[in-house]
Design a protein around this motif. Structure first.
Motif, PDB file in Angstrom:
ATOM      1  N   THR A 312       0.817  -1.224   0.000  1.00 11.90           N
ATOM      2  CA  THR A 312       0.000   0.000   0.000  1.00 11.90           C
ATOM      3  C   THR A 312       0.848   1.270   0.000  1.00 11.90           C
ATOM      4  O   THR A 312       0.333   2.366   0.220  1.00 11.90           O
ATOM      5  CB  THR A 312      -0.939   0.010   1.232  1.00 11.90           C
ATOM      6  N   SER A 314       2.782   4.462  -1.250  1.00 13.49           N
ATOM      7  CA  SER A 314       2.589   5.406  -2.347  1.00 13.49           C
ATOM      8  C   SER A 314       3.874   5.530  -3.159  1.00 13.49           C
ATOM      9  O   SER A 314       4.970   5.232  -2.668  1.00 13.49           O
ATOM     10  CB  SER A 314       2.202   6.777  -1.788  1.00 13.49           C
ATOM     11  N   PRO A 315       3.762   6.000  -4.395  1.00 13.41           N
ATOM     12  CA  PRO A 315       4.977   6.234  -5.200  1.00 13.41           C
ATOM     13  C   PRO A 315       5.955   7.175  -4.505  1.00 13.41           C
ATOM     14  O   PRO A 315       7.166   7.005  -4.605  1.00 13.41           O
ATOM     15  CB  PRO A 315       4.432   6.828  -6.497  1.00 13.41           C
ATOM     16  N   LEU A 318       7.913   5.232  -1.913  1.00 15.63           N
ATOM     17  CA  LEU A 318       8.863   4.342  -2.582  1.00 15.63           C
ATOM     18  C   LEU A 318      10.054   5.143  -3.122  1.00 15.63           C
ATOM     19  O   LEU A 318      11.198   4.679  -3.092  1.00 15.63           O
ATOM     20  CB  LEU A 318       8.163   3.598  -3.729  1.00 15.63           C
ATOM     21  N   GLN A 330       7.087   4.306  -9.683  1.00 12.78           N
ATOM     22  CA  GLN A 330       5.794   4.099 -10.328  1.00 12.78           C
ATOM     23  C   GLN A 330       5.659   2.668 -10.853  1.00 12.78           C
ATOM     24  O   GLN A 330       4.580   2.071 -10.806  1.00 12.78           O
ATOM     25  CB  GLN A 330       5.621   5.101 -11.476  1.00 12.78           C
ATOM     26  N   ARG A 333       4.700   0.595  -7.968  1.00 17.12           N
ATOM     27  CA  ARG A 333       3.295   0.842  -7.599  1.00 17.12           C
ATOM     28  C   ARG A 333       2.344   0.129  -8.570  1.00 17.12           C
ATOM     29  O   ARG A 333       1.352  -0.486  -8.138  1.00 17.12           O
ATOM     30  CB  ARG A 333       3.032   2.358  -7.614  1.00 17.12           C
ATOM     31  N   ASP A 334       2.660   0.196  -9.859  1.00 18.98           N
ATOM     32  CA  ASP A 334       1.828  -0.482 -10.857  1.00 18.98           C
ATOM     33  C   ASP A 334       1.858  -1.997 -10.645  1.00 18.98           C
ATOM     34  O   ASP A 334       0.828  -2.682 -10.793  1.00 18.98           O
ATOM     35  CB  ASP A 334       2.320  -0.151 -12.272  1.00 18.98           C
ATOM     36  N   ASP A 337      -0.286  -2.823  -7.675  1.00 16.49           N
ATOM     37  CA  ASP A 337      -1.703  -2.679  -8.048  1.00 16.49           C
ATOM     38  C   ASP A 337      -2.200  -3.932  -8.772  1.00 16.49           C
ATOM     39  O   ASP A 337      -3.321  -4.399  -8.546  1.00 16.49           O
ATOM     40  CB  ASP A 337      -1.903  -1.455  -8.941  1.00 16.49           C
ATOM     41  N   TYR A 347      -6.113  -0.487  -4.837  1.00 14.46           N
ATOM     42  CA  TYR A 347      -5.312   0.544  -4.124  1.00 14.46           C
ATOM     43  C   TYR A 347      -5.910   1.913  -4.421  1.00 14.46           C
ATOM     44  O   TYR A 347      -6.057   2.303  -5.568  1.00 14.46           O
ATOM     45  CB  TYR A 347      -3.853   0.478  -4.623  1.00 14.46           C
ATOM     46  N   GLY A 350      -3.200   5.314  -1.565  1.00  9.81           N
ATOM     47  CA  GLY A 350      -2.153   4.845  -0.661  1.00  9.81           C
ATOM     48  C   GLY A 350      -2.627   3.927   0.446  1.00  9.81           C
ATOM     49  O   GLY A 350      -1.841   3.563   1.315  1.00  9.81           O
TER      50      GLY A 350
END
Length: 351
Positions: A312, A314-315, A318, A330, A333-334, A337, A347, A350
């Motif tokens: 969970t 967030s970019p 990270l 990103q 994150r992708d 997801d 998601y 966040g």
């Protein structure tokens, strides 16, 4: 056989000595063959024909077996040294064999510490005598049949392991994984590794015919050790097992009975009670993302501590990790997801 490995290997299917022995058996000639020479052998030998510069060949061995006495070949089986030799080992040595040829072979092996081979004229059975052991050689087809049956067991165990790993992956992301389910993955992986090792050892007795079997074993073992190591990194208590190899040694030291007892395994690995939640650190999830440098895995795990927090992140969070740029943040994150979507979570902002 518990003798010199080179002598054991000379009797593998396809090796010149084995071909010669099989020729004798096929012709129902019978034979007594001593591998190597020594002063002790000389003392119990009489008569015979000295062969000068006689190169070993399976055909020559088979021809010389038509004579009654023993054949002596050098230790590397490159020369045939003598033929039609009469052996007189001590009668005081105990023997479990019946028949003059076999009793002589067993006593000669014990007295000289050399390997002695007999081929039965009546049954074509081949026996190998050493100072420590007596072995009856099996036909390659018999060994292959047994190996193929064992391969089926390895295949079944691999499928059970893969099923457990798939379930583990889904439950890790849901954060609903129990200690017992982690232990079942470890248990099945270790059983698979042990069974593969046994089959590999048996397959090596096929000599040159072992190639295809070994390829199959390699395929069935592929990725298992790496997966187990990642599961151990994700789920074992870091205080008890800081080093994964130490944890692996502990698991491999368990007897089959101990390994099959989930409660015992849980006690050894610090994974009790069995129904308690086991929270992943995220190593295996990160390892499945292509092109993510391995040196970043520790940095990511150290920041987020657990897989649920990592999934969970967030970019921006990270991006805070050294070595992770905006693009990679990103990408992570992708990736997370996609994992959450496949399990049924989404998601949003966040969390």
């Amino acid at each position: 056989m518990q003798n010199n490995n080179s002598e054991t290997n000379q009797l593998l299917p396809g090796e010149p000595l084995r071909i010669g022995v099989d020729l004798i058996a096929d012709k129902k000639s019978g034979a007594l063959i001593v591998i190597g020479s020594s002063t002790k052998l000389d003392k119990i030998s009489s008569g015979g024909i000295d062969l000068i510069n006689c190169e070993y060949s399976p055909e020559m061995l088979s021809e010389l077996a038509k004579m009654d006495g023993a054949i002596i070949v050098d230790r590397l089986v490159t020369k045939i040294l003598k033929a039609n030799v009469h052996l007189n080992p001590s009668d005081s040595l105990n023997t479990t064999q019946t028949g003059t040829r076999h009793r002589t072979a067993e006593r000669t092996a014990e007295e000289t510490n050399l390997t002695v081979i007999t081929v039965s004229e009546e049954s074509s059975i081949v026996k190998v005598f050493t100072n420590l052991d007596t072995t009856e050689l099996e036909e390659p087809s018999v060994i292959l049949g047994r190996v193929n049956e064992s391969l089926q067991s390895v295949d079944r165990m691999r499928r059970r392991f893969d099923e457990a790993v798939t379930e583990l992956g889904e439950l890790e992301i849901e954060n609903s994984l129990s200690n017992q389910q982690v232990l079942e993955v470890i248990q099945r992986g270790e059983l698979l590794t042990r069974l593969s090792k046994q089959v590999r050892s048996e397959a090596l007795r096929l000599g040159g015919e072992a190639g295809l079997v070994l390829i199959q074993i390699d395929s069935l073992e592929s990725g298992v050790k790496n997966t187990l190591n990642l599961v151990l990194k994700d789920h074992l208590l870091s205080k008890k097992y800081r080093n994964i190899s130490k944890a692996g040694d502990e698991i491999s030291s368990q007897s089959y009975e101990e390994l099959n007892n989930i409660d015992h395994l849980g006690s050894v690995l610090g994974k009790l009670p069995l129904d308690d939640l086991s929270i992943s650190k995220g190593y295996r999830v990160l390892a499945r993302l292509p092109n993510l440098p391995e040196n970043l895995h520790d940095s990511i795990v150290q920041k987020f501590k657990t897989l649920p927090k990592l999934l969970t992140a967030s970019p921006d969070k990270l991006y805070e990790i050294e070595g992770i740029g905006r693009g990679r943040a990103q990408q992570l994150r992708d990736y997370f997801d996609t994992l959450l979507k496949n399990i049924g979570f989404s998601y949003i902002n966040g969390h």
